[in-house]
Design a protein around this motif. Structure first.
Motif, mmCIF file in Angstrom:
data_model
loop_
_atom_site.group_PDB
_atom_site.id
_atom_site.type_symbol
_atom_site.label_atom_id
_atom_site.label_comp_id
_atom_site.label_asym_id
_atom_site.label_seq_id
_atom_site.Cartn_x
_atom_site.Cartn_y
_atom_site.Cartn_z
ATOM 1 N N TYR A 67 0.830 -1.205 0.000
ATOM 2 C CA TYR A 67 0.000 0.000 0.000
ATOM 3 C C TYR A 67 0.864 1.255 0.000
ATOM 4 O O TYR A 67 0.573 2.230 -0.704
ATOM 5 N N LYS A 68 1.938 1.226 0.777
ATOM 6 C CA LYS A 68 2.823 2.392 0.848
ATOM 7 C C LYS A 68 3.405 2.728 -0.519
ATOM 8 O O LYS A 68 3.532 3.889 -0.890
ATOM 9 N N TYR A 69 3.775 1.696 -1.283
ATOM 10 C CA TYR A 69 4.391 1.903 -2.589
ATOM 11 C C TYR A 69 3.368 2.093 -3.704
ATOM 12 O O TYR A 69 3.710 2.537 -4.803
ATOM 13 N N ALA A 70 2.106 1.744 -3.451
ATOM 14 C CA ALA A 70 1.086 1.770 -4.496
ATOM 15 C C ALA A 70 0.815 3.186 -4.997
ATOM 16 O O ALA A 70 0.964 4.169 -4.265
ATOM 17 N N ASP A 120 8.421 7.187 -5.722
ATOM 18 C CA ASP A 120 8.132 8.603 -5.473
ATOM 19 C C ASP A 120 8.027 9.374 -6.784
ATOM 20 O O ASP A 120 7.168 10.253 -6.931
ATOM 21 N N SER A 121 8.877 9.051 -7.745
ATOM 22 C CA SER A 121 8.844 9.724 -9.035
ATOM 23 C C SER A 121 7.548 9.429 -9.772
ATOM 24 O O SER A 121 6.936 10.318 -10.380
ATOM 25 N N LYS A 122 7.107 8.176 -9.722
ATOM 26 C CA LYS A 122 5.834 7.818 -10.345
ATOM 27 C C LYS A 122 4.677 8.538 -9.652
ATOM 28 O O LYS A 122 3.735 8.999 -10.311
ATOM 29 N N GLN A 123 4.745 8.635 -8.328
ATOM 30 C CA GLN A 123 3.677 9.305 -7.585
ATOM 31 C C GLN A 123 3.610 10.782 -7.956
ATOM 32 O O GLN A 123 2.527 11.342 -8.149
ATOM 33 N N GLN A 134 4.572 12.077 -10.762
ATOM 34 C CA GLN A 134 4.059 12.153 -12.122
ATOM 35 C C GLN A 134 2.541 11.987 -12.124
ATOM 36 O O GLN A 134 1.828 12.693 -12.851
ATOM 37 N N LEU A 135 2.028 11.062 -11.303
ATOM 38 C CA LEU A 135 0.587 10.859 -11.210
ATOM 39 C C LEU A 135 -0.108 12.110 -10.689
ATOM 40 O O LEU A 135 -1.142 12.531 -11.228
ATOM 41 N N GLU A 136 0.459 12.721 -9.656
ATOM 42 C CA GLU A 136 -0.132 13.941 -9.102
ATOM 43 C C GLU A 136 -0.203 15.035 -10.168
ATOM 44 O O GLU A 136 -1.220 15.743 -10.274
ATOM 45 N N LYS A 137 0.859 15.173 -10.953
ATOM 46 C CA LYS A 137 0.871 16.196 -12.001
ATOM 47 C C LYS A 137 -0.194 15.917 -13.054
ATOM 48 O O LYS A 137 -0.926 16.825 -13.483
ATOM 49 N N GLU A 138 -0.290 14.646 -13.484
ATOM 50 C CA GLU A 138 -1.263 14.287 -14.507
ATOM 51 C C GLU A 138 -2.695 14.510 -14.007
ATOM 52 O O GLU A 138 -3.559 14.998 -14.752
ATOM 53 N N ILE A 139 -2.955 14.140 -12.748
ATOM 54 C CA ILE A 139 -4.293 14.324 -12.188
ATOM 55 C C ILE A 139 -4.631 15.805 -12.098
ATOM 56 O O ILE A 139 -5.750 16.236 -12.429
ATOM 57 N N GLN A 140 -3.680 16.615 -11.677
ATOM 58 C CA GLN A 140 -3.922 18.056 -11.585
ATOM 59 C C GLN A 140 -4.121 18.678 -12.961
ATOM 60 O O GLN A 140 -4.883 19.637 -13.118
#
Length: 260
Positions: A157-160, A231-234, A236-242
């Motif tokens: 979960y932490k890495y998901a 962390d890098s993927k996370q 990137q996900l935050e940027k894409e969602i925003q």
């Protein structure tokens, strides 16, 4: 010649070769609220969106990625759509119905049990960190914090990559941010059309990022450890969602539900 050929095919002698030909596994978890408040148009739009999403996910990932889907529904009771994650090539959406209360904390505890090599993440190949997509239209009926605390101790979960979609005016974005660990990965749908659009955009985006192999040749990664890659993927996900939230298609202020 025969001996030489057999030697070349013996990947056990070369772990790097063995790793190179292994298919990587990515499990996408959908946690879906099927309580009574989802009855009607909300559940109808969600079912249709998920049916349309399946063929789009089939096109996701690299040739060596085995994408699987697991669906957990929660209301008064919990239910997995299938008894184990199903390969996206074989996955078929079973239309859901809505009834009961919102036992989200129990769903978190069930997910914690399944996020294990001894359960739903028992692929013999390498595994990407899972993608977890939570969808709900209300506030939990049970003690979700207790369930979330147990889930929070789970390394998978932490890495998901975690993302949440609030459906309608009653959904609590602050609570959803507790689950994703970032308000930047929480979005909100106020209409049926917007719900369908966001489900597909978010699920496809999350899956694309989750199944991406970030190697030393990636400009944005460099020489990173597994935690840094996550962390890098996370980020990137935050940027894409925003970017989705800031797009013209996303309403900035809707004070009431429309279309439901």
């Amino acid at each position: 010649m025969k001996e030489m050929l057999e030697k070349e095919l013996d990947f056990d002698d070369d772990p790097l070769n063995a790793t190179g030909v292994s298919r990587k596994s990515l499990v996408i978890f959908f946690l879906i609220d099927t309580s009574g408040s989802m009855k009607g148009t909300k559940m109808g739009e969600l079912n249709t969106a998920m049916e349309e999403l399946v063929p789009e996910i089939r096109r996701i990932g690299e040739a060596d990625t085995d994408v699987k889907v697991a669906v957990l529904t929660f209301s008064t009771n919990l239910a997995w759509m299938y008894s184990e994650p199903i390969s996206i090539e074989e996955f078929e959406w079973n239309r859901l119905s809505a009834n009961g209360i919102t036992n989200m904390g129990a769903a978190f505890e069930e997910l914690n049990i399944r996020l294990s090599r001894n359960s739903f993440l028992n692929s013999p190949s390498l595994s990407f960190a899972p993608v977890i997509f939570l969808m709900t239209d209300g506030y939990p009926s049970d003690n979700y914090k207790e369930g979330l605390k147990k889930l929070g101790d789970n390394s998978w979960y932490k890495y998901a990559l975690k993302v949440a979609l609030g459906i309608g005016k009653e959904a609590n974005d602050e609570m959803l941010a507790e689950f994703t660990k970032s308000p930047d990965t929480v979005v909100h749908a106020y209409t049926g059309g917007q719900l369908a659009s966001l489900i597909k955009k978010i699920a496809v985006t999350s899956s694309q990022i989750g199944s991406k192999s970030m190697t030393l040749s990636d400009d944005t990664i460099g020489e990173l450890g597994e935690e840094d890659v996550t962390d890098s993927k996370q980020r990137q996900l935050e940027k894409e969602i925003q970017d989705i939230v800031k797009s013209e298609d996303y309403p900035k202020d809707i004070p009431f539900d429309s279309g439901w």
